[in-house]
Design an enzyme around this catalytic site. Structure first.
Site, short mmCIF file in Angstrom:
data_model
loop_
_atom_site.label_atom_id
_atom_site.label_comp_id
_atom_site.label_asym_id
_atom_site.label_seq_id
_atom_site.Cartn_x
_atom_site.Cartn_y
_atom_site.Cartn_z
N LYS A 54 -9.58 20.31 -15.00
CA LYS A 54 -9.68 21.63 -14.37
C LYS A 54 -8.38 22.41 -14.52
O LYS A 54 -8.39 23.60 -14.86
CB LYS A 54 -10.05 21.46 -12.88
CG LYS A 54 -11.49 20.98 -12.70
CD LYS A 54 -11.79 20.48 -11.30
CE LYS A 54 -13.22 19.91 -11.26
NZ LYS A 54 -13.57 19.31 -9.96
N GLN A 98 -10.58 18.30 -4.28
CA GLN A 98 -11.37 17.32 -5.04
C GLN A 98 -11.92 16.25 -4.10
O GLN A 98 -11.18 15.64 -3.33
CB GLN A 98 -10.48 16.68 -6.13
CG GLN A 98 -11.21 15.74 -7.06
CD GLN A 98 -12.24 16.46 -7.95
OE1 GLN A 98 -11.99 17.54 -8.47
NE2 GLN A 98 -13.41 15.86 -8.09
N ASP A 121 -15.67 26.18 -5.21
CA ASP A 121 -16.70 25.14 -5.33
C ASP A 121 -18.01 25.59 -4.67
O ASP A 121 -19.04 24.96 -4.86
CB ASP A 121 -16.21 23.85 -4.63
CG ASP A 121 -15.88 22.75 -5.64
OD1 ASP A 121 -16.33 22.84 -6.80
OD2 ASP A 121 -15.17 21.80 -5.25
#
Ligand code: NAD
Length: 309
Positions: A54, A98, A121
């Site tokens: 990412k 994460q 997200d």
């Protein structure tokens, strides 16, 4: 029938090129470079790989990135403090924590603390609510990537019967919402669904997001259906691999097991899908490649919305 393979590679590359062009444009016009901040706690090897990819991709596309890595013993308060600090900094456009987080960190409170405008997200309840109301919002990357695959492969969604297997907050539920927004007729199946193969086999589009290697077999697939495989599972048993792959692929897979100890497989039995579906996504090389591309797209979207560009 031999199904068409819907590769995620070209689609992910096309999305990344579009994001890079948009980043270049807003940098030139407004002097702004979108900034993605990623928070990782502990040493989970898969998380390290995902976060690395990412951060690297955001930089390749011309964005700025920050990687906040805390030790596995970090307290809930320490993680919370980082998120609050990122919320408060105006130059930060996207915040991604994460998952999974260690047990002492309350995942729900962390995700609910992220500023919804920076929630790239799309897991914050405000964004989940907006998605369900059909309002513009930041949408979870993996299901958003599935929609891109369908659209860019010219698979008709409006009016189609879409069956989603799996009802997680990360994939199954937002997937169903997005398909509904695209005017599909949507059925969601899960572990308590009665006669799941018969229900699945009514889907013109079948999305598998279960987490069980090769779960979707010929009996689940309507002849000619488009089968989208979201699952990512490790298979280390050569006999199980032989159930999943035909003569064209088994040798490569057995070599991978011998070398790495496992091979990556989806929730769909590719040998059977190839015979019965009209099209399907491979694992690896399918939906997985879209997730990072869509995160990049969300980060630019967040920058544009927040900064009113
Ligand atoms: P999850 O474990 O949170 O949810 C699994 C869902 O499958 C549940 O809703 C459950 O009801 C359903 N399920 C489980 N067993 C079932 C059964 N026997 N019959 C019917 N339904 C059953 O998983 P998740 O986070 O939604 O992920 C699903 C899969 O997708 C996993 O393999 C995961 O690794 C993968 N995944 C891939 C990406 C990507 O980038 N490609 C992103 C997220 C998740």
């Amino acid at each position: 029938m031999t199904a068409k393979i819907l590769s995620g590679k070209e689609i992910a590359e096309a999305i990344k090129r579009e994001v890079a062009a948009e980043v270049a444009l807003i940098t030139e016009r407004h002097g702004v470079r979108p900034l993605l901040a990623v928070v990782r706690v502990g040493e989970d090897p898969a998380s390290a790989v995902y976060v690395g990819s990412k951060v690297k991709t955001s930089e390749e596309l011309g964005m700025l990135s920050e990687h906040h890595h805390l030790p596995v013993e970090a307290t809930h308060e320490e993680v919370l403090a980082i998120v609050k600090d990122l919320n408060a900094r105006p130059e930060v456009d996207g915040i991604l924590v994460q998952l999974p987080l260690p047990a002492q960190v309350d995942e729900r409170e962390i995700l609910e603390t992220i500023d919804p405008a920076k929630d790239v997200d799309g897991f914050h309840p405000v964004n989940v609510g907006k998605l369900s109301q059909g309002q513009k919002s930041l949408v979870p990357c993996t299901p958003a990537g599935v929609i891109e695959i369908l659209k860019r492969s010219e698979i008709p969604i409006a009016g189609a019967h879409a069956v989603v297997i799996g009802r997680s907050n990360i994939v199954g539920k937002p997937m169903a919402q997005l398909l509904l927004q695209e005017n599909a007729t949507v059925t969601v199946c899960h572990s308590r669904t009665k006669d799941l193969p018969a229900v699945a086999a009514t889907g013109d589009i079948l999305v598998a997001a279960i987490g069980r290697a090769g779960f979707v077999r010929a009996a689940h697939i309507k002849p000619g259906a488009c089968v989208i495989d979201v699952g990512i599972n490790n298979v280390s048993d050569p006999a199980q691999a032989a159930e999943l792959f035909g003569p064209d692929e088994i040798e490569k897979r057995l070599n991978t097991i011998a070398k790495r100890g496992f091979t990556l497989v989806g929730d769909v039995n590719p040998k059977e899908a190839k015979e019965k579906a009209g099209a399907f996504t491979p694992v690896p090389g399918g939906v997985g490649l879209l997730t990072v591309a869509m995160l990049m797209k969300n980060t630019v979207e967040a920058a544009k919305m927040r900064r009113k560009l």
